[in-house]
Design an enzyme around this catalytic site. Structure first.
Site, short mmCIF file in Angstrom:
data_model
loop_
_atom_site.label_atom_id
_atom_site.label_comp_id
_atom_site.label_asym_id
_atom_site.label_seq_id
_atom_site.Cartn_x
_atom_site.Cartn_y
_atom_site.Cartn_z
N LYS A 1 -3.48 -5.23 -3.05
CA LYS A 1 -4.19 -4.10 -3.65
C LYS A 1 -5.17 -4.53 -4.73
CE LYS A 1 -0.86 -0.64 -2.25
NZ LYS A 1 0.27 -1.47 -1.73
C1 LIG Z 1 0.84 -1.19 -0.56
C2 LIG Z 1 1.55 -2.26 0.15
C3 LIG Z 1 1.76 -2.21 1.53
C4 LIG Z 1 1.35 -1.01 2.36
O1 LIG Z 1 -0.05 -0.87 2.43
P1 LIG Z 1 -0.68 0.54 2.90
O2 LIG Z 1 -2.13 0.36 2.76
O3 LIG Z 1 -0.11 1.56 1.97
O4 LIG Z 1 -0.23 0.75 4.30
C5 LIG Z 1 2.39 -3.27 2.15
N1 LIG Z 1 2.81 -4.33 1.45
C6 LIG Z 1 2.62 -4.43 0.12
C7 LIG Z 1 3.11 -5.63 -0.60
C8 LIG Z 1 1.97 -3.40 -0.57
O5 LIG Z 1 1.80 -3.50 -1.88
#
Ligand SMILES: *Cc1c(COP(=O)(O)O)cnc(C)c1O
Length: 475
Positions: free
Chosen positions: A117
């Site tokens: 993210k």
């Molecule tokens: C947010 C997250 C996900 C899921 O991603 P989405 O875009 O919400 O499907 C998977 N793994 C990790 C480590 C995350 O932080």
């Protein structure tokens, strides 16, 4: 490029407006009015670009209301080695796994909070600061997190002028590393609210507050959750990067395809892959990996979408995927229905009256147009995959990425390169790694003292009013 709502009830808006606004006023999600198309010749000309150069090919297609020189500065300030711990920004990590020689992890987790993210969020931090200073205004960012969104947002916005962050997290449900990462921040513009509930309930509070238009307006409430299309736009970049950085340097490229597996929660990351595919990027299979909270696996296998309640949402060892109502799924359905808001609204009405809807009549369409596949990984699978992968490659997977690797291994063949999105690094999830390998993952030097620092979270009841009150007195 203009943006419209999936539900068809909002005025078309520019990128900078939807950046700040997040959710559309009709409760729908903003989507681009049309999807830009990239032909194979153009795509081939991008082979060899650096990550920021690639970003400057993709982002201007979606961000048409910021001058290119300014956007270029923002992109270069974001995607560089003072922010990301790797010269490539998104390294391709190649392995031989189960005899497959073209198996890759797409290294999305080299940012300050070692989760994918950071890639969209660091860009958002700089975009917000730019737009707010141009408009001479301020915002209060309200969000909810099951772990990684929150820390990524806080590290992207801490100390930024004109921005305060109010981040809801499920009390007691994140890893020690995640808690420390968020709750030890001392910047006065960061507010960590620990809500006594699960992530979906945090998300519902955010939705409720966003639904109170007077409150939202009065307190300049903005969002950076994965419903924010700016995040999706930033995520599209790395799928193009994966293809270009791995493509053979000869004319075979015209037939070059890759498979993508994404550990999925809110469906934001894999939606970006879907849009990249709609833009013309030769992605073959789009593989959704879920954990025990497998609403989406069920959907892609049966065609029936039946989200679960917070009580039916398990707390698992891949906690960032503990989601039973994926917020971006609405965008998937919108595209599937050929951007027909009327039909979408019918399905969403059915969802609120019956708790589910059935899209099985579109199953061929889903297979043909997008080649979506899905699989599930349990705690046992996760542990076995971390162990097995380590034995074969000497590399330690984080638990979410392990879910991806487990599901990817069910769909891979010899020829087509398989990319699994590495959505976090193992260091964040010590106990699970210890269960698999007998010792926790090494904590990178730059995080060594994090767990000892004082935490500053504020514990709150699971109540919309309590959160509103806090915001009103601190905004
Ligand atoms: C947010 C997250 C996900 C899921 O991603 P989405 O875009 O919400 O499907 C998977 N793994 C990790 C480590 C995350 O932080």
């Amino acid at each position: 490029m203009k943006y419209i709502s999936t539900r068809g009830g909002a005025q078309p808006a520019e990128f900078c407006d939807i950046l700040i606004e997040g959710l559309a006023s009709d409760g729908g999600l903003y989507v681009p009015e049309s999807i830009p198309k990239i032909d194979i010749t153009t795509l081939n000309s991008w082979v060899g670009l650096s990550y920021p150069e690639m970003a400057m090919e993709i982002l201007p297609l979606y961000i048409t209301d910021i001058p290119k020189e300014d956007l270029s500065k923002i992109v270069n300030n974001t995607y560089n080695q003072s922010v990301f711990n790797n010269a490539d920004i998104v390294p391709l990590k190649k392995f031989t796994f189960k005899g497959k020689e073209n198996f890759y992890l797409l290294g999305l987790s080299e940012g300050p909070t070692i989760a994918f993210k950071d890639l969209p969020m660091q860009l958002l931090g700089n975009l917000f600061e730019y737009v707010l200073s141009k408009r001479n205004t301020h915002v209060n960012i309200l969000g909810s997190t099951s772990g990684d969104t929150g820390s990524a947002a806080e590290y992207a916005f801490k100390g930024k002028k004109g921005v305060q962050v109010f981040m809801l997290s499920p009390y007691g449900r994140m890893s020690e590393f995640q808690k420390s990462q968020m709750y030890t921040l001392e910047d006065p513009n960061i507010h960590n609210l620990s809500v006594k509930g699960v992530f979906d309930e945090c998300q519902d509070i955010v939705k409720a507050i966003n639904g109170d238009l007077d409150f939202k307006k009065k307190h300049h409430i903005a969002a950076v959750n994965s419903i924010n299309f700016a995040r999706i736009a930033a995520q599209i970049v790395y799928y193009f990067w994966a293809w270009c950085a791995s493509a053979p340097r000869d004319d075979e490229k015209t037939n070059y395809q890759i498979d993508i597996t994404v550990p999925t929660g809110n469906f934001g990351n894999i939606l970006a892959a879907q849009i990249a595919k709609m833009m013309g990027l030769p992605l073959r299979n789009l593989i959704v990996a879920t954990n025990e909270n497998n609403v989406l696996e069920d959907f892609f296998k049966s065609g029936v979408y039946k989200p679960r309640s917070p009580e039916q949402t398990y707390s698992t060892s891949s906690p960032s995927m503990d989601i039973s109502k994926a917020s971006n799924f609405e965008r998937f359905v919108y595209f599937l229905l050929d951007c027909n808001s009327e039909k979408l609204n019918e399905y969403w009405a059915k969802l609120s009256s019956d708790g589910s809807f059935d899209l099985s009549e579109y199953k061929d369409e889903i297979a043909l147009r997008y080649a979506f596949k899905a699989g599930m990984s349990s705690h046992q699978d996760r542990i076995a995959t971390i162990k097995g992968f380590y034995e074969q490659t000497a590399y330690t997977l984080d638990p979410h990425t392990a879910d991806g690797v487990k599901v990817a291994s069910e769909f891979m063949d010899t020829d087509t390169p398989m990319f699994v999105a590495e959505t976090a690094l193992a260091a964040k999830f010590g106990p699970t790694i210890a269960e698999a390998l007998g010792k926790p993952a090494a904590i990178p030097e730059r995080f060594a003292d994090l767990l000892d620092k004082k935490r500053h979270d504020i514990v709150m009841d699971n109540s919309v009013d309590a959160v509103k009150e806090y915001i009103a007195s601190h905004a």
